[in-house]
Scaffold this motif. Sequence first.
Motif, PDB file in Angstrom:
ATOM      1  N   TYR A   1      16.731 -19.735   8.763  1.00 20.26           N
ATOM      2  CA  TYR A   1      16.300 -20.856   9.398  1.00 20.26           C
ATOM      3  C   TYR A   1      14.808 -20.701   9.378  1.00 20.26           C
ATOM      4  O   TYR A   1      14.014 -21.374   8.458  1.00 20.26           O
ATOM      5  N   CYS A   2      13.874 -20.175  10.365  1.00 21.44           N
ATOM      6  CA  CYS A   2      12.493 -20.723  10.384  1.00 21.44           C
ATOM      7  C   CYS A   2      11.784 -19.820   9.483  1.00 21.44           C
ATOM      8  O   CYS A   2      11.903 -18.832   8.820  1.00 21.44           O
TER       9      CYS A   2
ATOM     10  N   GLY B   1      10.762 -15.514   8.885  1.00 19.48           N
ATOM     11  CA  GLY B   1      11.200 -14.470   7.916  1.00 19.48           C
ATOM     12  C   GLY B   1      11.517 -13.268   8.633  1.00 19.48           C
ATOM     13  O   GLY B   1      11.396 -12.031   8.151  1.00 19.48           O
TER      14      GLY B   1
ATOM     15  N   CYS C   1      16.072 -14.410  17.519  1.00 18.86           N
ATOM     16  CA  CYS C   1      16.292 -15.560  18.400  1.00 18.86           C
ATOM     17  C   CYS C   1      17.675 -15.773  18.204  1.00 18.86           C
ATOM     18  O   CYS C   1      18.590 -15.193  17.518  1.00 18.86           O
TER      19      CYS C   1
ATOM     20  N   GLY D   1      18.880 -16.943  14.645  1.00 18.61           N
ATOM     21  CA  GLY D   1      19.128 -15.561  13.922  1.00 18.61           C
ATOM     22  C   GLY D   1      20.591 -15.036  14.419  1.00 18.61           C
ATOM     23  O   GLY D   1      21.195 -14.365  13.613  1.00 18.61           O
TER      24      GLY D   1
ATOM     25  N   HIS E   1       9.274 -20.787  16.577  1.00 20.79           N
ATOM     26  CA  HIS E   1       9.055 -19.579  15.955  1.00 20.79           C
ATOM     27  C   HIS E   1       8.855 -18.450  16.798  1.00 20.79           C
ATOM     28  O   HIS E   1       7.918 -17.831  17.188  1.00 20.79           O
TER      29      HIS E   1
ATOM     30  N   LEU F   1      10.031 -15.371  17.218  1.00 22.02           N
ATOM     31  CA  LEU F   1       9.517 -14.054  16.893  1.00 22.02           C
ATOM     32  C   LEU F   1       7.935 -13.935  16.467  1.00 22.02           C
ATOM     33  O   LEU F   1       7.497 -12.829  16.686  1.00 22.02           O
TER      34      LEU F   1
HETATM   35 FE1  SF4 Z   1      15.302 -16.661  12.204  1.00 22.13          FE
HETATM   36 FE2  SF4 Z   1      14.609 -16.812  14.854  1.00 22.13          FE
HETATM   37 FE3  SF4 Z   1      13.555 -15.183  13.369  1.00 22.13          FE
HETATM   38 FE4  SF4 Z   1      12.916 -17.713  12.963  1.00 22.13          FE
HETATM   39  S1  SF4 Z   1      12.528 -16.633  14.671  1.00 22.13           S
HETATM   40  S2  SF4 Z   1      13.214 -16.058  11.337  1.00 22.13           S
HETATM   41  S3  SF4 Z   1      15.137 -18.438  13.420  1.00 22.13           S
HETATM   42  S4  SF4 Z   1      15.393 -15.125  13.814  1.00 22.13           S
END
Ligand code: SF4
Length: 688
Positions: free
Chosen positions: A12-13, A16, A45, A48, A173, A175
């Motif tokens: 997704y975002c 990484g 998140c 993920g 974002h 994380l």
């Molecule tokens: Fe994936 Fe969420 Fe991490 Fe973005 S913040 S890379 S969507 S787990």
Amino acid sequence: MTLKYVATTCPYCGTGCSFNLVVQDGKVVGTAPYRRSPVNEGKVCPKGTYAHEFVNSPDRLTKPLIKKDGKFVEATWDEAYDLIAQKFKSYKPDEFAALASARVSNEENYLLMKFTRGVMKSRHIDHCARLCHASTVAGLAASFGSGAMTNSIGDIAESKCVFILGSNTFEQHPLIGRRVMQAKKNGAKIIYADPRYTATAKQADLYMPFVSGSDVAILNCMMQEIIKNGWEDKEFIANRTKDYEKLKEVVMKDTYSLENVSKISGIPAESLKTAAEWFGTAESAALLYSMGITQHTVGVDNVRSTANLQMLTGNLGKRGGGVNALRGQNNVQGACDMGALPVVFTGYQKVIDESAHKKFADAWGFPDGICEPKNGYEVTVMMDVLTDNPGELKAMYIMGENPMLSDPDLTHVKHAIESLEFLVVQDIFLTETAELADVVLPAACYAERDGTQTSTERRVQMWRKAQDPPGEAKVDWQIISELAAKMGYADQFPYQSAEEIFDEMAAVTPSYHGMNYERLNRPEALHWPCPAVDHPGTPILHIGKFSHPDGMGVFAPLEWKPPAEVPDAEYPFVLTTGRVLWHWHTGTMTRRSATLDHEVPTGWIEINPEDAQALGIKDKEMIRAITRRGSVDVPARVTRDIMKGVMFMPFHFKECAANVLTNNALDPVAKIPEFKACAVKVEKITEA
Ligand code: SF4
């Protein structure tokens, strides 16, 4: 029952994050923490957490499809390749255009770029960076000589002041938002400017709601206050920058006084003063931005203005500082690095530079040469050419993109795509764009392939295959290679693995020269530039000097300009668009993830209670939003989280598609559209 864990990188975002895919009897069934990643340290998140749910969706494409008499019919790969090869060969080079993808790997973006310029000999390749951070690439390259996030994610936690402008970091974002919270815990002040009181706003020490499109005025005002109070870094300015006097001449104008910018932006003068003081006096100050800065007709100006502030305060080339351009999609940084842009080969080597052009022509060895050394069309320009100059572009190959929901002014986009003679779409689902194709090719998803992606902090990380693709779906690099072979270029596409492609790419890309799978196959991976195999990578750019040939950073004197379309008597509100925590872009993956779809099943339009009352609109009432481009029926969300006079829509939802409404006016340099501000009116829906 066999169970295994496969560590991979989130699709997704652009943060990484890494996690484990849990594989039971050869099928992905869940995710589990991977604690060794220095990016997210085992945390993810919601997106993920549920990144496994769409992988085995019954909607996955499993066979090639050919459209006959307006309906898709299943075909063999040979039938699909033969048709595509025969059609593609019938076009002149510049009648063909390709869209690469920020969702697929570096190797596959490199290969589609090579296919477009080498097999088709076309100049026209681009991808969705045009819609999100094209202004970052152009703006930061002009200011610093390199168009990427300057610092690393972990570094944000060391900042003493974090200014977030045009980024809902905690939702988009998350994380990275965690690092902002770590900085706050360590005593940093958090300043946040956004028209919406978002999850990020709730954590800020100073929240500044502002009218979308006033960014340059706000930044100029802060710089004026910093200079007036002597908080600028005089040594940094003298030793490392050029054109400071030109900047000063503009930002010290009365136009950018606290009082005047308060009128332009809607931010109280006292808040602007406090923001300037906190930022200007901090030992280290990080600036974070995202598409609130870039998606404007002045996107490049906005980006250069953030660079001005950071050079003025000496917050570059040091820990806890930086211009932290938060890239949206997982591999949008990598797709740019791979030359999936109309003006550069890999590593931003210019197509019009004859020595770079010769280098790639020689390395690739096409017996009949490659494209001309001329710039091609941006995706936004392709759409205009298709509608305005019929017959100039005739065929398109779209890999993993969905312009029928992601691009501005969707009525115009549909008209453009329907003007094509021949369209090939390669994807994992039958997207809104794939529905318009002549041939659809079924691709593997992130969980079904090896490869690399480059996150927003320039960290190049591995994807690792966890299961086989469904049915006859194939990985994108295999599809491109087999198609190239059908067209007579098997010698130029001889690959047996993604690793072979990476090695070829790294050999022609100075910033990736020192990388190989052995070095990347570890939790910390490597940040580019990494010019040699004994180089440790570069988490922080511009230490000691900038990337321009003379090593100097360049200030840009910038005047504030309003958006292309501002409210008037007929369309009295500003419409701005964005994303939500639970969904991803055009929703192809997240809307097929049961948990995420359950949380947020459809879209809405946010309206301030005072505006709603004046219009007689109630919360959850279905209303009609109308701009000069079209109209959309959408549920109202009446909330104090949006400032008066402004409305917000998320753009993930096809049943109330925000991009029917958005303006396709472009930044003149980056050709990025102004998603973040247009004029809108809303009406109650009355039965006919
Ligand atoms: Fe994936 Fe969420 Fe991490 Fe973005 S913040 S890379 S969507 S787990």
